[in-house]
Design a protein around this motif. Structure first.
Motif, PDB file in Angstrom:
ATOM      1  N   CYS A 157       0.827  -1.192   0.000  1.00  0.00           N
ATOM      2  CA  CYS A 157       0.000   0.000   0.000  1.00  0.00           C
ATOM      3  C   CYS A 157       0.869   1.251   0.000  1.00  0.00           C
ATOM      4  N   MET A 158       0.240   2.388  -0.208  1.00  0.00           N
ATOM      5  CA  MET A 158       0.915   3.677  -0.166  1.00  0.00           C
ATOM      6  C   MET A 158       0.079   4.632   0.676  1.00  0.00           C
ATOM      7  N   ALA A 159       0.700   5.278   1.645  1.00  0.00           N
ATOM      8  CA  ALA A 159       0.016   6.229   2.512  1.00  0.00           C
ATOM      9  C   ALA A 159       0.670   7.593   2.366  1.00  0.00           C
ATOM     10  N   THR A 160      -0.130   8.636   2.317  1.00  0.00           N
ATOM     11  CA  THR A 160       0.384  10.003   2.279  1.00  0.00           C
ATOM     12  C   THR A 160       0.458  10.531   3.705  1.00  0.00           C
ATOM     13  N   VAL A 161       1.649  10.954   4.138  1.00  0.00           N
ATOM     14  CA  VAL A 161       1.866  11.305   5.536  1.00  0.00           C
ATOM     15  C   VAL A 161       2.431  12.718   5.653  1.00  0.00           C
ATOM     16  N   GLU A 162       2.079  13.369   6.754  1.00  0.00           N
ATOM     17  CA  GLU A 162       2.669  14.644   7.166  1.00  0.00           C
ATOM     18  C   GLU A 162       3.611  14.356   8.327  1.00  0.00           C
ATOM     19  N   LEU A 163       4.827  14.848   8.231  1.00  0.00           N
ATOM     20  CA  LEU A 163       5.833  14.551   9.248  1.00  0.00           C
ATOM     21  C   LEU A 163       5.723  15.502  10.421  1.00  0.00           C
ATOM     22  N   ALA A 164       6.029  14.994  11.607  1.00  0.00           N
ATOM     23  CA  ALA A 164       6.042  15.835  12.809  1.00  0.00           C
ATOM     24  C   ALA A 164       7.307  16.687  12.866  1.00  0.00           C
ATOM     25  N   ASN A 165       8.423  16.140  12.352  1.00  0.00           N
ATOM     26  CA  ASN A 165       9.690  16.868  12.299  1.00  0.00           C
ATOM     27  C   ASN A 165      10.201  16.878  10.868  1.00  0.00           C
ATOM     28  N   GLU A 166      11.009  17.863  10.564  1.00  0.00           N
ATOM     29  CA  GLU A 166      11.454  18.057   9.189  1.00  0.00           C
ATOM     30  C   GLU A 166      12.463  16.991   8.773  1.00  0.00           C
ATOM     31  N   VAL A 167      12.313  16.545   7.540  1.00  0.00           N
ATOM     32  CA  VAL A 167      13.268  15.617   6.958  1.00  0.00           C
ATOM     33  C   VAL A 167      14.256  16.424   6.109  1.00  0.00           C
ATOM     34  N   LEU A 168      15.514  16.025   6.148  1.00  0.00           N
ATOM     35  CA  LEU A 168      16.522  16.666   5.301  1.00  0.00           C
ATOM     36  C   LEU A 168      16.374  16.124   3.889  1.00  0.00           C
ATOM     37  N   LEU A 169      16.097  17.013   2.951  1.00  0.00           N
ATOM     38  CA  LEU A 169      15.907  16.609   1.566  1.00  0.00           C
ATOM     39  C   LEU A 169      17.256  16.289   0.928  1.00  0.00           C
ATOM     40  N   PRO A 170      17.309  15.320   0.041  1.00  0.00           N
ATOM     41  CA  PRO A 170      18.588  14.944  -0.578  1.00  0.00           C
ATOM     42  C   PRO A 170      19.132  16.056  -1.478  1.00  0.00           C
TER      43      PRO A 170
END
Length: 273
Positions: A157-170
């Motif tokens: 499956c695929m879920a669309t999520v909002e993160l609680a903390n920021e992810v470092l983008l590549p």
């Protein structure tokens, strides 16, 4: 005729060069002549922490978010031996893929909280313990043997999520090619003052950079399964007690819910106590 002789001469030259190369070392890179080993210079780089705060910079797994994923499964299970009744079912959730897909960074923003697609793939390992009836001539009671069946029920499956903390983008890799101007004679058939003005096709120049980004990863924290297993081909034993029967096929309906934690290794400021 002059042009033909030139082509033959060119082919002969190329053939001689290929023979010489084949007779020499056949490795793609001759480390004895093309590689260089010398003393390297190390310069300290001051990397800004990903979080604001005073303290010692450390690299730790940062929790980006906790999510409950729910999926619904339907499966047809076939038993090799006849089933009198199911005694127990042991289940284990296994994730084979948990991937947070993010875009690359740009000049304005190198981190984000989403929303991002979270791709999940895995299976539920089931060990079904059941009683299989054996023949009884008297028909007054039923003897049975304990057997088991192990099977994997896949899900994706695929879920669309909002993160609680920021992810470092590549950060993107770069490749920039450059050339040098070269003036060459045009040869026979052209005026002497005319020149071939361009870059040199026999040379290649490039500046490149590679960034080895930290990939977000997942942890499986807990899981919960609600299931219905219903026989679809139950038949009476005939010579056995009343209402007793056996079956070979089960239709399974399952609601799978599991808690996953998404993390990423980041450099943060850790306060000194």
């Amino acid at each position: 005729m002059h042009g033909i002789s030139e082509r033959i001469t060119y082919r002969e030259v190329i053939s001689k060069e290929e023979k010489l190369m084949s007779n020499e070392n056949k490795q793609c890179v001759n480390l004895n002549t093309s590689a260089n080993v010398e003393q390297c210079r190390g310069v300290e780089i001051t990397s800004p922490p990903t979080t604001i705060g005073a303290g010692v910079p450390v690299k730790l797994p940062v929790v980006l978010g906790n999510f409950t994923i729910t999926s619904h499964l339907v499966a047809n299970i076939e038993f090799e031996h006849p089933v009198l009744e199911i005694k127990d079912i042991k289940k284990r959730v296994v994730l084979t893929q948990c991937r947070l897909m993010t875009p690359s960074s740009d000049s304005d923003n190198d981190r984000s909280t989403g929303p991002f697609p979270l791709f999940i793939k895995g299976f539920v390992r089931k060990n079904i313990q059941y009683a299989s009836p054996t023949h009884n001539e008297k028909g007054e009671c039923i003897s049975s043997e304990m057997k088991s069946l192990t099977t994997n029920i896949p899900f994706e499956c695929m879920a669309t999520v909002e993160l609680a903390n920021e992810v470092l983008l590549p950060t993107r890799n770069t490749r920039r090619e450059f050339d040098f101007f070269r003036s060459q004679d045009l040869g026979n058939g052209f005026p002497e003052k005319d020149k071939y003005l361009s870059s040199d096709l026999s040379q290649f120049h490039q500046q490149s950079s590679q960034h080895y980004n930290d990939l977000p990863f997942c942890e499986l924290v807990s899981s919960e399964i609600i299931e219905w297993d219903e026989a679809t081909d139950r038949r009476s034993l005939g010579d056995g007690p009343e209402d007793e029967g056996y079956f070979h096929h089960v239709l399974e309906k399952m609601m799978l819910s599991f808690h996953i934690r998404v993390l990423q290794s980041q450099q943060v400021s850790f306060g000194v106590f």
